[in-house]
Structures are given as C-alpha cells and as structure tokens.
Enzyme design. Sequence first.
Site, PDB file in Angstrom:
ATOM      1  N   CYS A 129    -138.246  56.669  38.519  1.00  0.00           N
ATOM      2  CA  CYS A 129    -137.222  56.106  39.185  1.00  0.00           C
ATOM      3  C   CYS A 129    -136.400  56.731  40.388  1.00  0.00           C
ATOM      4  CB  CYS A 129    -136.173  55.700  37.989  1.00  0.00           C
ATOM      5  SG  CYS A 129    -136.840  55.086  36.727  1.00  0.00           S
ATOM      6  N   HIS A 267    -128.788  54.336  39.443  1.00  0.00           N
ATOM      7  CA  HIS A 267    -129.971  53.987  38.930  1.00  0.00           C
ATOM      8  C   HIS A 267    -129.813  53.069  37.588  1.00  0.00           C
ATOM      9  CE1 HIS A 267    -133.813  54.529  36.752  1.00  0.00           C
ATOM     10  NE2 HIS A 267    -133.228  55.511  35.909  1.00  0.00           N
ATOM     11  N   ASN A 297    -134.530  47.931  33.754  1.00  0.00           N
ATOM     12  CA  ASN A 297    -134.917  49.107  34.434  1.00  0.00           C
ATOM     13  C   ASN A 297    -136.269  48.743  35.275  1.00  0.00           C
ATOM     14  OD1 ASN A 297    -135.599  51.660  35.399  1.00  0.00           O
ATOM     15  ND2 ASN A 297    -135.660  52.655  33.655  1.00  0.00           N
TER      16      ASN A 297
END
Length: 341
Positions: A129, A267, A297
């Site tokens: 990520c 994030h 996500n």
Amino acid sequence: MTTPPDTRLSMHTPLAVPVAIAGTGLHLPPAVISNQQLTETLDTSDEWIVEHTGIRERRHLSPELAVSDMAVAAAEDAIAASGVRAVDLDAVLIATYTGDQILPSTALMVADRLGARRALPIDITQAACANGLQAMLLAAHLLQSTARTVLVVAADCASRVTDPADRTTRVFFGDAAVAVVLTRGTEPGTGLLSWDFGAELSDSVQIPAGGSRLPASARTVAEGDHYLHMDGRAVWEMATEQLPRSIENAVRRAGSTVDAVDHFFLHQANLRIVTAAMDRIAVSMDRAPVTVDRLGNTGSAGAFTALHTVMSQGRINSGDTFVLSAIGAGFQWGTLYMRHP
C-alpha cells in the site's frame, strides 16, 4: 517519540526543480460488491463490517482483465487531463503488488499500450500500500535530472490475492487504479516540499508463496499460501503509530505545522485507522477525504483515490498544501508534503 535513524529516510534539502501534478485519472471496475453479497459466503454481517472497517462496498475486477487494464484506463484519463502526449512521457512507473505476472514488466505492458515508446518502464512492487508513495518520490527525483514528464500509476487488484473464504481479508480489499502525470513546475516553493519514509521488517502482512523461498506448488495452493495473510492487530498498531509520526515529521521538515496543511490524503485501509491518525495529529476529519467506505482498501491506489476525488472536483486551490501518507506490508510507510502551484 523517536525512531532509530537507520529506519527512516527523510529530506534535508529542498528539491531544485519544482514538481507539478498536471493531471490525474481514476479507473474503477464496474462490478460493485456490497457487504450483503459477502455475507452470503462469509461468516460475517454488514453491521460488523461497517463497525470495524467503515467499508460498505468495494469493486472487483472482471476475471478476464488484469491490473494493466485498469492502469491503462486510468493513465489515458490522466494524460488527457494533463494535456501531454503519451509519446512524450520520459518514464512510466507502475506501483502495484498485484502485477499481471512476475515477468515481463507490468510497467512495460502499460507503456507499450499507451504508445509511450521512449519512456523508461519502472515497477514499484513490494511496499504494497506504500508503493504509490515510493513511486511518486522516485518520479520527483527523475524530474530533477533529464526527465520532463513522468507518469505514475498506483493500481491493485487485491480481489485476486485474498482468499474468498477468509473473512479477515476478504471484506477489506477492493480493486482500483489512479494515475498521476507529473511535470517540471515553474513556481519556486511549490511541488514536493519534503518527505519522510521509514521501514521495519515484519511478516504481519505477507503473501508467503510464489517467490524463490517458497515457489508455487500444488501444496502451497492447497494451503492457501498464495493468498494474502494479514495480522489485523499488528497493522492497526503500526499504522496508528507511524502514519501520524511520519506526517508530523514531513511537515516539520518543510518548516510548517500540521495545522497549516489544507488536505490530508491518507492510506484508505480502514476508516478507523484514518480517524485515529487524524485524532493523533489533532486535525479535523473535514480535511481528510474518505473513499474507503465505497472502495475498500485499494492498496497502492488508496491515498491516490482521495487525491483524485478532490482534484477532479476542483477543490484544491492555488497554493494549497497537502500530504499523501500511507503504510504497507513490510512494514514500509511514508509521507509526501506538497504545495499545489
């Protein structure tokens, strides 16, 4: 809080050449997967997912498509928005941990389909990520030398690497791609002002099989070792500690404070993580746009989905400052502090 110096990469002198975001593009697969759909095969509920993650739906890529397809679609939109030509790109950086295949390069596939014939293809793959942040940092440095225009695409197809029967990972992740065209800026004091990166080795988030240590085999497939394994508690503890610290460090190194930052593109792993990070730096959530509720996500693309949303709506004004901050497997994390020209 202090961190050993060997775990953190920071900027101490400003970049000589300003870096400008000339255009962004977003691609979302059309298939929307609701929490209710997941409850048909997983031992969970819509209420549990929303309470613990803030996620209500996510996108899954069609089986016949791959990450490069999403990347090309997002890149075409970003290139159109920027006014540059694909043939004039000096480099194409693809940030993904779910590339089309181990070889050849996903960045090369994307550059070829775009017609970016003279672009250097670069794959940023193993910070998960945080891949997109690393790609942006590298792109900014390429623009300090011979490059004039660089394309960064952050894209992941986590639906291919999460076990459909695992309620721990399956509910969290979605698929998306965001592209950013970076060019040399002309206004001093704009672009990338500072950054902060760090790392701490951990196997709390990993895909065990498929590499040289544990090659894919019938046994690894049977045991699910080709799927993503994640210790949610470890992710929570590391993210809520390192993201606020990294943001504060990056902003401080530019001689500013978090109170002065206009936008926080964080994030998008879990709404609770975003909220906790903002609480720790004592800044209102009004300045941190959220996409995780409708996209899940999206890995490398996460923070960039928030950036694109605000930029495409014309909500970043001349002179606005913003941070991009993310943490990924490894653990690896980072923050970029930028000023819009």
